[in-house]
Write an enzyme that holds these catalytic residues in place. Structure first.
Site, PDB file in Angstrom:
ATOM      1  CG  ASP A  76      -0.297  -0.525   2.479  1.00  0.00           C
ATOM      2  OD1 ASP A  76       0.924  -0.362   2.655  1.00  0.00           O
ATOM      3  OD2 ASP A  76      -1.019  -1.116   3.295  1.00  0.00           O
ATOM      4  CG  ASN A 124      -8.564  -2.061  12.274  1.00  0.00           C
ATOM      5  OD1 ASN A 124      -7.621  -2.701  11.791  1.00  0.00           O
ATOM      6  ND2 ASN A 124      -9.092  -1.012  11.662  1.00  0.00           N
ATOM      7  CD  GLU A 160      -8.606   0.484   8.052  1.00  0.00           C
ATOM      8  OE1 GLU A 160      -8.470  -0.497   8.810  1.00  0.00           O
ATOM      9  OE2 GLU A 160      -8.028   1.577   8.249  1.00  0.00           O
ATOM     10  CG  HIS A 170      -5.768  -2.732   8.982  1.00  0.00           C
ATOM     11  ND1 HIS A 170      -5.812  -1.363   9.158  1.00  0.00           N
ATOM     12  CD2 HIS A 170      -4.478  -3.077   9.255  1.00  0.00           C
ATOM     13  CE1 HIS A 170      -4.609  -0.944   9.508  1.00  0.00           C
ATOM     14  NE2 HIS A 170      -3.784  -1.954   9.574  1.00  0.00           N
TER      15      HIS A 170
HETATM   16  P1  PGA Z   1       2.486  -2.038  12.472  1.00  0.00           P
HETATM   17  O1  PGA Z   1       1.263  -1.927  11.467  1.00  0.00           O
HETATM   18  O2  PGA Z   1       3.415  -3.084  11.903  1.00  0.00           O
HETATM   19  O3  PGA Z   1       3.108  -0.683  12.464  1.00  0.00           O
HETATM   20  O4  PGA Z   1       1.933  -2.454  13.796  1.00  0.00           O
HETATM   21  C1  PGA Z   1       0.653  -3.072  10.971  1.00  0.00           C
HETATM   22  C2  PGA Z   1      -0.642  -2.711  10.291  1.00  0.00           C
HETATM   23  O5  PGA Z   1      -1.318  -1.758  10.702  1.00  0.00           O
HETATM   24  O6  PGA Z   1      -1.020  -3.408   9.342  1.00  0.00           O
END
Ligand code: PGA
Length: 235
Positions: free
Chosen positions: A67, A136, A143, A138
Site C-alpha cells: 500500500d 482492528n 479495513e 486489517h
Molecule cells: P504495524 O502496522 O506493523 O506498524 O503495527 C501493521 C498494520 O497496521 O497493518
C-alpha cells in the site's frame, strides 16, 4: 495454518527472515509482497545482515508493496516507498526498477490500481506475501467493513488506523486519510502468506484465530488460504 508463537521481537524477525531467505534461495527470481509499519523492520534488518554476510542475493527479486498513502510520492519521508528504501532496498542489491508500490500521487487512482494488479500478474504472481496486522484486524489497508474489495483500490482509513499511524507524524492532522491498498483478493492470490504479529498484536491475532471468517475482521479471511504461516509474539 502454520502457527508459530515466539517470545520476543528478535525471534520473530529471525524466523520471518529465514522464511523469506529460503524463498529467495529456492527461487532467485522470486516475487515478494512486502509490508511497511513497525512489525517488519527487524525482519528487514535480518535480511540485510544475510545479504552483507554474502548469504543472500536480491538481484533477481521483484517486490510489490501492499500500500501507499494517497498524496505520497517516492521522495515523501512519510511515504512507504521512502520507508522501503531506508529500511531495506538501499542496503541490498535489489534492482530499483524491480521494486513496485502503488503511485500515491497518480491522477487516476482507478487506472493506477488496475495497472498495479496487472503488473503483479504479469510478474507471475506473488510467491510470498509478508503481512502485518492492524489492531482492528486489517491487512494492508483493507479495513473492517460489510464488504471487502478484491483488487487494489483506494481505501478510506478508519479513525483507529489514523490514530495508530499518527505516531509517525508531528500531528494527527497530518496523517493521510486515504491509501491505495492491495485488495484482499490479490493478497489471497499469493502462493504463500506470512503474517507477523509483533508487540501488542497477540490479542488481535488470537481473536482472529478464534473468529469465524468475516469481513469485519479482514485477517480472518486468511483462513481460506492454503499456505499461511503466522508468527507472533505470545506472552
Ligand atoms: P504495524 O502496522 O506493523 O506498524 O503495527 C501493521 C498494520 O497496521 O497493518
Amino acid at each position: 495454518m502454520n502457527i508459530i508463537r515466539v517470545a520476543d521481537e528478535a525471534q520473530l524477525s529471525e524466523k520471518a527472515a529465514a522464511m523469506i531467505a529460503a524463498q529467495i534461495r529456492k527461487k532467485p527470481d522470486a516475487v515478494l509482497g512486502l509490508a511497511t509499519g513497525s512489525t517488519p523492520v527487524g525482519t528487514y534488518q535480518e535480511l540485510i545482515r544475510k545479504y552483507e554476510a554474502g548469504k543472500l542475493d536480491f538481484s533477481g527479486v521483484t517486490t510489490f508493496n501492499l500500500d501507499e498513502y494517497v498524496g505520497a510520492g517516492p521522495e515523501d519521508p512519510h511515504g512507504y516507498m521512502y520507508f522501503m528504501r531506508k529500511q531495506l532496498f538501499d542496503h541490498v542489491n535489489i534492482r530499483k526498477e524491480q521494486t513496485n508500490i502503488p503511485d500515491g500521487c497518480c491522477t487516476d487512482a482507478a487506472a493506477e490500481c488496475e495497472q498495479y494488479d496487472r503488473r503483479i500478474r504479469a510478474a507471475g504472481g506473488i510467491d510470498l506475501q509478508l503481512l502485518g496486522i492492524g489492531a482492528n484486524g486489517h491487512i494492508a489497508f483493507n479495513e473492517p467493513a460489510e464488504q471487502l474489495i478484491y483488487g487494489t483500490h483506494k481505501e478510506q482509513l478508519t479513525a483507529s488506523t489514523i490514530a495508530a499511524n499518527a505516531r509517525f507524524f508531528r500531528d494527527k492532522s497530518e496523517v493521510p486519510t486515504q491509501a491505495l491498498s492491495m485488495g484482499i483478493g490479490i493478497i489471497m492470490e499469493a502462493e504463500q502468506i506470512l503474517l507477523l504479529g509483533g508487540a501488542g498484536k497477540q490479542r488481535i491475532i488470537e481473536q482472529m484465530l478464534a473468529s469465524e471468517i468475516t469481513t469485519r475482521l479482514p485477517a480472518s479471511l486468511l483462513k481460506l488460504h492454503r499456505a499461511v504461516t503466522i508468527i507472533y509474539i505470545a506472552q
